[in-house]
Design a protein around this motif. Sequence first.
Motif, PDB file in Angstrom:
ATOM      1  N   UNK A  41       0.820  -1.217   0.000  1.00 18.54           N
ATOM      2  CA  UNK A  41       0.000   0.000   0.000  1.00 18.54           C
ATOM      3  C   UNK A  41       0.854   1.267   0.000  1.00 18.54           C
ATOM      4  N   UNK A  42       2.036   1.187   0.572  1.00 19.06           N
ATOM      5  CA  UNK A  42       2.909   2.367   0.655  1.00 19.06           C
ATOM      6  C   UNK A  42       4.284   2.015   0.079  1.00 19.06           C
ATOM      7  N   UNK A  43       4.364   1.871  -1.252  1.00 21.47           N
ATOM      8  CA  UNK A  43       5.650   1.488  -1.872  1.00 21.47           C
ATOM      9  C   UNK A  43       6.701   2.559  -1.662  1.00 21.47           C
ATOM     10  N   UNK A  44       7.968   2.114  -1.653  1.00 20.74           N
ATOM     11  CA  UNK A  44       9.096   3.002  -1.441  1.00 20.74           C
ATOM     12  C   UNK A  44       9.788   3.294  -2.774  1.00 20.74           C
ATOM     13  N   UNK A  45      10.770   4.169  -2.731  1.00 26.99           N
ATOM     14  CA  UNK A  45      11.660   4.411  -3.862  1.00 26.99           C
ATOM     15  C   UNK A  45      13.048   3.906  -3.482  1.00 26.99           C
ATOM     16  N   UNK A  46      13.797   3.466  -4.486  1.00 28.23           N
ATOM     17  CA  UNK A  46      15.169   3.070  -4.206  1.00 28.23           C
ATOM     18  C   UNK A  46      15.959   4.245  -3.661  1.00 28.23           C
ATOM     19  N   UNK A  47      16.916   3.945  -2.806  1.00 32.71           N
ATOM     20  CA  UNK A  47      17.804   4.995  -2.314  1.00 32.71           C
ATOM     21  C   UNK A  47      18.420   5.717  -3.513  1.00 32.71           C
ATOM     22  N   UNK A  48      18.538   7.045  -3.467  1.00 31.06           N
ATOM     23  CA  UNK A  48      19.003   7.806  -4.647  1.00 31.06           C
ATOM     24  C   UNK A  48      20.335   7.331  -5.214  1.00 31.06           C
ATOM     25  N   UNK A  49      21.166   6.730  -4.368  1.00 29.21           N
ATOM     26  CA  UNK A  49      22.468   6.299  -4.873  1.00 29.21           C
ATOM     27  C   UNK A  49      22.444   4.901  -5.483  1.00 29.21           C
ATOM     28  N   UNK A  50      21.323   4.187  -5.320  1.00 32.81           N
ATOM     29  CA  UNK A  50      21.254   2.799  -5.788  1.00 32.81           C
ATOM     30  C   UNK A  50      20.914   2.758  -7.276  1.00 32.81           C
ATOM     31  N   UNK A 253      19.758  -3.738  -0.612  1.00 33.33           N
ATOM     32  CA  UNK A 253      20.866  -2.781  -0.493  1.00 33.33           C
ATOM     33  C   UNK A 253      20.325  -1.395  -0.206  1.00 33.33           C
ATOM     34  N   UNK A 254      19.274  -1.000  -0.936  1.00 30.86           N
ATOM     35  CA  UNK A 254      18.665   0.314  -0.730  1.00 30.86           C
ATOM     36  C   UNK A 254      18.159   0.471   0.700  1.00 30.86           C
ATOM     37  N   UNK A 256      19.351  -0.944   3.408  1.00 26.38           N
ATOM     38  CA  UNK A 256      20.469  -0.751   4.331  1.00 26.38           C
ATOM     39  C   UNK A 256      21.101   0.626   4.176  1.00 26.38           C
ATOM     40  N   UNK A 257      21.038   1.191   2.983  1.00 28.90           N
ATOM     41  CA  UNK A 257      21.581   2.539   2.781  1.00 28.90           C
ATOM     42  C   UNK A 257      20.636   3.603   3.319  1.00 28.90           C
ATOM     43  N   UNK A 258      19.339   3.290   3.341  1.00 22.72           N
ATOM     44  CA  UNK A 258      18.348   4.225   3.879  1.00 22.72           C
ATOM     45  C   UNK A 258      18.180   3.966   5.376  1.00 22.72           C
ATOM     46  N   UNK A 259      17.236   4.650   5.965  1.00 23.37           N
ATOM     47  CA  UNK A 259      16.863   4.357   7.350  1.00 23.37           C
ATOM     48  C   UNK A 259      15.921   3.166   7.310  1.00 23.37           C
ATOM     49  N   UNK A 260      16.369   1.986   7.703  1.00 21.71           N
ATOM     50  CA  UNK A 260      15.545   0.786   7.531  1.00 21.71           C
ATOM     51  C   UNK A 260      14.374   0.755   8.492  1.00 21.71           C
TER      52      UNK A 260
END
Length: 492
Positions: A41-50, A253-254, A256-260
Amino acid sequence: MLRSPEPSLRRLTLPLAVALSLGLAVALPQNIRLENALNRAFPQHLHPSTLLVGIDDASLHDYGRIELWPRELYAAALKTLTDAGAKVIGLDVLLSDPSRDDAALSSSFSRPNVVLATDPSDPFGTFSTAWRATKGVSALNPPKALGISEFQTAYPALNTSQLAPSFARQVAAVAGTPWPLNTTPHLIPYVKPEAMQNASLSFRDVVNGNVRYGDLQNRVVVIGMTASGVSGMSVPDIDGRPVAGVYLQARAVSALLSKPFVRVPLWLTALLCALTAALVIRARQLWGFVVASLALLVSVPFWMAGIILPAVTISLAAIVATGLVAFERWWTLRKIGMQDPVSGFGNRLAFTRAVEHRWPSRHARPFSLILVDIDELRRLNDRYGRSSTEEVMRDLSERLQKLKRRSDVVFRWGPEEFAVLLDQTSARELPDLVAFYQQQLAGMSYRDQALTANIGAAATNSDIQTPTDLMEDASRNRYRMKYQRGQQLFDD
């Protein structure tokens, strides 16, 4: 007013609700279906660096089957990405089998910014010792509910006590975000397919250098198979749709790079369940359904804040507590209908049911009945008021409670009468018990007024055909005792 000889159910409801809620917390520490629903219901975006570099259908068309590729293709891709300034390059392609060109490619596969995937059966990688790149096991947690939704920073190595770092963890560590090695499950945030496509490049374009270097500067790149129709490369996503495994690795990976996302720990889940159950028990009525609904609704803002709340478990704790409240109410109503409020003994209805329950087994297990009343109650009521009668009946009930044997049961048979069911007592044993009761009740008094207890008794035998016959026989004996005492007083 006397307390009931049975413990109040209300005293047991709260600790029972808390105990059951703690059991729920232990049994259901996670709510995977709720997590999957919120994740979709609330999809995320990949971390900008990924960035994902997919070995797509076009790449296979140009270079053929991947198992036949010369490894120089990977070296060429790594060179392009390194020259463009990629921060980390994770190669999620298993290169476990040795090749004659491995030593020649040592410079490409020994860069400090390269992470190589290893097979779960060979987590530490036994390919060329000349390759000194960081290694991580290409693994994800088994599917739960519809698909794969979790990964770990480390997995137990086969036949050893060691933990092998996961591929996603190693990529994040080289990128500057090291995570401790443990088997704690981490959520894989859901990313829409179109968002994954927007953050992807074709492996063929990278090998040929047909990319903008500015798009690769300081990026964390994950390379893996994305071509359709390749057996063994697809895994179920949380919506049940098969996707390339590298998509989930890139999302891991995204994460772990973001705030999990952070799961509420077990001890806090147990505390929340216990507090919820206690609140519902205190609120009573049907507030538990409101609390259960609120728990599910609150999971949404918690999710938006990156906290995974086991709302279903908390909601179930509220429902269980509500069920106990409903059971307590039913039990109370049932007891009110069958219990005398003054003495706490069963009333006449309870007495009738008890006799009917024992009646079929009366031949194998005979029982007897004693009826007791006080002669002078009407005189006391006229002289001292209704309260005097209640005090006398209270005193009589306390005495009967002390006199009865463990297996006997006392009932409030009428407004001024008590009945005692004597278990396993035959007609031969009954006279001695009647005499004992008569002796023990002989000293009753109220203020300056001596009180006389009238006792009538009857036992099950061949002449007693029905429970009504038993009660009528005991009543006749009691009235006969009253009459004989009256005649004796008259003669005196």
